[in-house]
Scaffold this motif. Sequence first.
Motif: not given
Length: 242
Positions: A44-51
């Motif tokens: 649903a929501h993740c780090c914008e860099i590593c996911g």
Amino acid sequence: MNIVRRTIAKLVYPDGLRCILCGGELDGEYPDGYCRACSPKRVAHCCEICGTTLSDPYRNYCDRCLYGYDKLYFDGARAPFPYADEHVKNIVWQIKYGGKNYLAGYMAVPMAEAVRAAGWQPDIITYVPLHKKRFNERGYNQAELLARSLGEIIDVPVIGTLEKLTYSRTTATGMGRQDREEMLRGSFALTGADIKNKTVLLTDDVLTSRATANECAKMLRLGKAKRVYVITYATSRGDKVL
């Protein structure tokens, strides 16, 4: 479900197939292989860099990316499912160790959706390689199977750009980040495929410590790849330093 998912489902998966977990009958509504009851929640929501997955919707970065704990050689990573989900772990285990290589076709569908959602436009798809001995033991490389299924869906060529130089009876599964990094350092090499100025999409089954993907991405950068993105079927949690 949007029209893209419906179209993929009808083209790739005929009627009468069974849920890859419970065996219940599927139709084109569930192209990722899960029935409604078994279908795990997407990331649903993740780090914008590593996911990696983040529980807090107000956080944009995991601790490792926010505080720069690692030098990352890839430009971004994404995965459709959290590895913490037991159904997801089951599927990864089955394709990796259970000999069920046909699962790659199902797994590639949500991976393709994640690539499109990220807005990536790769020139080529490649994959994390296995050492020849490991390949012979398993009979296939699940990362390559995922890459080839993904390439068919998004119409991007798949090229083997990397080779594994080292072999160990012990796999990296279950290792901590530092142990993985030490084990993987210097273990990959370029095959000589032309990747100069190309955007490369690197495929694997799971992103955990990021060590494998990062070591591969480092080599792709040495080959003058313009950008390197990573797509996996599942990803770990990034709420705390790993």
